[in-house]
Design a protein around this motif. Sequence first.
Motif, PDB file in Angstrom:
ATOM      1  N   HIS A   1     -26.099 -38.070  -8.392  1.00 23.96           N
ATOM      2  CA  HIS A   1     -24.791 -37.438  -8.335  1.00 23.96           C
ATOM      3  C   HIS A   1     -24.542 -36.671  -9.630  1.00 23.96           C
ATOM      4  CE1 HIS A   1     -24.537 -40.740  -5.441  1.00 23.96           C
ATOM      5  NE2 HIS A   1     -23.478 -40.180  -4.899  1.00 23.96           N
ATOM      6  N   VAL A   2     -23.640 -35.686  -9.561  1.00 27.49           N
ATOM      7  CA  VAL A   2     -23.283 -34.876 -10.732  1.00 27.49           C
ATOM      8  C   VAL A   2     -21.763 -34.801 -10.837  1.00 27.49           C
ATOM      9  CG1 VAL A   2     -23.543 -32.652 -11.881  1.00 27.49           C
ATOM     10  CG2 VAL A   2     -25.363 -33.479 -10.366  1.00 27.49           C
ATOM     11  N   ALA A   3     -21.236 -35.003 -12.041  1.00 26.05           N
ATOM     12  CA  ALA A   3     -19.802 -34.830 -12.298  1.00 26.05           C
ATOM     13  C   ALA A   3     -19.633 -33.734 -13.336  1.00 26.05           C
ATOM     14  CB  ALA A   3     -19.177 -36.126 -12.805  1.00 26.05           C
ATOM     15  N   SER A   4     -18.877 -32.709 -13.003  1.00 22.68           N
ATOM     16  CA  SER A   4     -18.680 -31.593 -13.925  1.00 22.68           C
ATOM     17  C   SER A   4     -17.198 -31.338 -14.136  1.00 22.68           C
ATOM     18  CB  SER A   4     -19.360 -30.323 -13.396  1.00 22.68           C
ATOM     19  OG  SER A   4     -18.803 -29.931 -12.152  1.00 22.68           O
ATOM     20  N   MET A   5     -16.883 -30.781 -15.295  1.00 23.82           N
ATOM     21  CA  MET A   5     -15.501 -30.477 -15.653  1.00 23.82           C
ATOM     22  C   MET A   5     -15.422 -29.034 -16.131  1.00 23.82           C
ATOM     23  SD  MET A   5     -14.989 -33.957 -17.860  1.00 23.82           S
ATOM     24  CE  MET A   5     -15.874 -35.415 -17.268  1.00 23.82           C
TER      25      MET A   5
ATOM     26  N   ASP B   1     -21.122 -22.849  -4.232  1.00 21.77           N
ATOM     27  CA  ASP B   1     -20.564 -23.510  -3.056  1.00 21.77           C
ATOM     28  C   ASP B   1     -21.408 -24.721  -2.672  1.00 21.77           C
ATOM     29  OD1 ASP B   1     -18.525 -21.626  -2.808  1.00 21.77           O
ATOM     30  OD2 ASP B   1     -19.786 -20.286  -1.617  1.00 21.77           O
ATOM     31  N   GLY B   2     -20.867 -25.555  -1.827  1.00 21.91           N
ATOM     32  CA  GLY B   2     -21.598 -26.705  -1.321  1.00 21.91           C
ATOM     33  C   GLY B   2     -20.702 -27.551  -0.446  1.00 21.91           C
ATOM     34  N   SER B   3     -21.304 -28.310   0.440  1.00 23.02           N
ATOM     35  CA  SER B   3     -20.532 -29.141   1.357  1.00 23.02           C
ATOM     36  C   SER B   3     -20.232 -30.523   0.778  1.00 23.02           C
ATOM     37  CB  SER B   3     -21.286 -29.293   2.685  1.00 23.02           C
ATOM     38  OG  SER B   3     -22.570 -29.864   2.465  1.00 23.02           O
ATOM     39  N   ALA B   4     -21.077 -30.984  -0.154  1.00 19.62           N
ATOM     40  CA  ALA B   4     -20.921 -32.343  -0.691  1.00 19.62           C
ATOM     41  C   ALA B   4     -20.240 -32.293  -2.052  1.00 19.62           C
ATOM     42  CB  ALA B   4     -22.279 -33.024  -0.792  1.00 19.62           C
ATOM     43  N   ILE B   5     -19.020 -31.745  -2.092  1.00 21.94           N
ATOM     44  CA  ILE B   5     -18.280 -31.606  -3.344  1.00 21.94           C
ATOM     45  C   ILE B   5     -16.919 -32.281  -3.212  1.00 21.94           C
ATOM     46  CG2 ILE B   5     -17.189 -29.983  -4.947  1.00 21.94           C
ATOM     47  CD1 ILE B   5     -19.323 -27.940  -4.204  1.00 21.94           C
ATOM     48  N   ARG B   6     -16.587 -33.124  -4.167  1.00 23.29           N
ATOM     49  CA  ARG B   6     -15.239 -33.672  -4.259  1.00 23.29           C
ATOM     50  C   ARG B   6     -14.521 -32.905  -5.366  1.00 23.29           C
ATOM     51  NH1 ARG B   6     -11.563 -37.441  -3.149  1.00 23.29           N
ATOM     52  NH2 ARG B   6     -10.304 -38.361  -4.830  1.00 23.29           N
ATOM     53  N   LEU B   7     -13.455 -32.221  -5.029  1.00 24.93           N
ATOM     54  CA  LEU B   7     -12.712 -31.385  -5.958  1.00 24.93           C
ATOM     55  C   LEU B   7     -11.447 -32.115  -6.411  1.00 24.93           C
ATOM     56  CD1 LEU B   7     -12.217 -28.712  -7.416  1.00 24.93           C
ATOM     57  CD2 LEU B   7     -11.260 -27.813  -5.280  1.00 24.93           C
TER      58      LEU B   7
ATOM     59  N   ASP C   1     -28.967 -29.924  -4.043  1.00 21.28           N
ATOM     60  CA  ASP C   1     -28.008 -30.425  -3.059  1.00 21.28           C
ATOM     61  C   ASP C   1     -27.462 -31.810  -3.399  1.00 21.28           C
ATOM     62  OD1 ASP C   1     -30.287 -31.872  -2.710  1.00 21.28           O
ATOM     63  OD2 ASP C   1     -30.494 -31.499  -0.556  1.00 21.28           O
ATOM     64  N   ARG C   2     -27.552 -32.219  -4.646  1.00 20.30           N
ATOM     65  CA  ARG C   2     -26.967 -33.505  -5.031  1.00 20.30           C
ATOM     66  C   ARG C   2     -25.449 -33.464  -4.843  1.00 20.30           C
ATOM     67  NH1 ARG C   2     -31.200 -32.519  -8.424  1.00 20.30           N
ATOM     68  NH2 ARG C   2     -32.633 -34.242  -8.906  1.00 20.30           N
ATOM     69  N   GLN C   3     -24.872 -34.600  -4.560  1.00 18.90           N
ATOM     70  CA  GLN C   3     -23.420 -34.671  -4.400  1.00 18.90           C
ATOM     71  C   GLN C   3     -22.743 -34.376  -5.738  1.00 18.90           C
ATOM     72  OE1 GLN C   3     -21.785 -37.821  -1.807  1.00 18.90           O
ATOM     73  NE2 GLN C   3     -23.886 -38.591  -1.693  1.00 18.90           N
ATOM     74  N   ARG C   4     -21.634 -33.625  -5.672  1.00 16.94           N
ATOM     75  CA  ARG C   4     -20.985 -33.166  -6.893  1.00 16.94           C
ATOM     76  C   ARG C   4     -19.496 -33.525  -6.903  1.00 16.94           C
ATOM     77  NH1 ARG C   4     -22.906 -27.055  -6.567  1.00 16.94           N
ATOM     78  NH2 ARG C   4     -23.246 -27.654  -4.400  1.00 16.94           N
ATOM     79  N   TRP C   5     -19.028 -33.969  -8.070  1.00 12.12           N
ATOM     80  CA  TRP C   5     -17.617 -34.229  -8.347  1.00 12.12           C
ATOM     81  C   TRP C   5     -17.193 -33.208  -9.385  1.00 12.12           C
ATOM     82  CZ3 TRP C   5     -14.683 -35.423 -12.645  1.00 12.12           C
ATOM     83  CH2 TRP C   5     -13.459 -36.096 -12.459  1.00 12.12           C
ATOM     84  N   ARG C   6     -16.104 -32.500  -9.115  1.00 17.53           N
ATOM     85  CA  ARG C   6     -15.657 -31.455 -10.038  1.00 17.53           C
ATOM     86  C   ARG C   6     -14.202 -31.664 -10.425  1.00 17.53           C
ATOM     87  NH1 ARG C   6     -18.120 -26.023  -7.074  1.00 17.53           N
ATOM     88  NH2 ARG C   6     -20.236 -26.169  -7.945  1.00 17.53           N
ATOM     89  N   LEU C   7     -13.936 -31.529 -11.711  1.00 20.22           N
ATOM     90  CA  LEU C   7     -12.564 -31.575 -12.217  1.00 20.22           C
ATOM     91  C   LEU C   7     -12.160 -30.184 -12.693  1.00 20.22           C
ATOM     92  CD1 LEU C   7      -9.983 -33.041 -13.065  1.00 20.22           C
ATOM     93  CD2 LEU C   7     -11.115 -33.625 -15.232  1.00 20.22           C
ATOM     94  N   ALA C   8     -11.175 -29.585 -12.023  1.00 23.37           N
ATOM     95  CA  ALA C   8     -10.596 -28.296 -12.421  1.00 23.37           C
ATOM     96  C   ALA C   8     -11.652 -27.242 -12.738  1.00 23.37           C
ATOM     97  CB  ALA C   8      -9.671 -28.492 -13.616  1.00 23.37           C
TER      98      ALA C   8
END
Length: 231
Positions: free
Chosen positions: A95-99, A180-186, A111-118
Amino acid sequence: MIITYQFDGNDELCLRFGPDDTLRLLILPPLFDEANRVRHLVVECARALAELGVSSLLPDLPGCNESVRSLDTASLSLWQAALITCSDQLGPVTHVASMRGGALLDGALGDRQRWRLAPVKGGQLLRTMLRTRIASDREAGITSTSEALMETARAQGIELAGNSLSPCMIRELDSAVPSDGSAIRLVRFADDPLDADGRLKGAPLWLRAEPAHNPAMATAMAQDIAAWMRG
């Protein structure tokens, strides 16, 4: 724990948190001067994740923090290549978390799942740094415009907000957008009117004039990330 990954002939530092036998998260902080303002927040978030049983990697990008490479030789594409190398050597990363500007780099990891903050576009970061430069020039009795500064930057590079940026970095940053991507939590802050999958209380620390920390925010980020990773 401080470990290293090898990239382009140099050892780049990476902080590793948490157990070795769980899903592993790669954390991408904001870029440039914004990164300095939230370093404490990001590290404490990683520590909170470790307490929740989530392991993570927080790598130095070439030219940043303790890197021996000069920032004026870096570019977004170079940083993306470094992240791929880091993931290959220190992974497996699941998984990847980016800010903020970190979201301009996370697409390099496939295609790893991604968490994005702002997340933010590169052009927006560039305009913010240009405004800071223009204000600084004005205080020094120098008249400058964003158009003239960009012309110089594209041709020979420029120093913005204490960062020496190459022409390649300027060109890539100006056109960069989060992939873009389908597995993103914004995730966004509560007062942000844009759509989001989740909300955090508080105000963005990267808007502060000086580095700051918010323990409650670090904990809330970690809890949201951990819940997302565990589905």
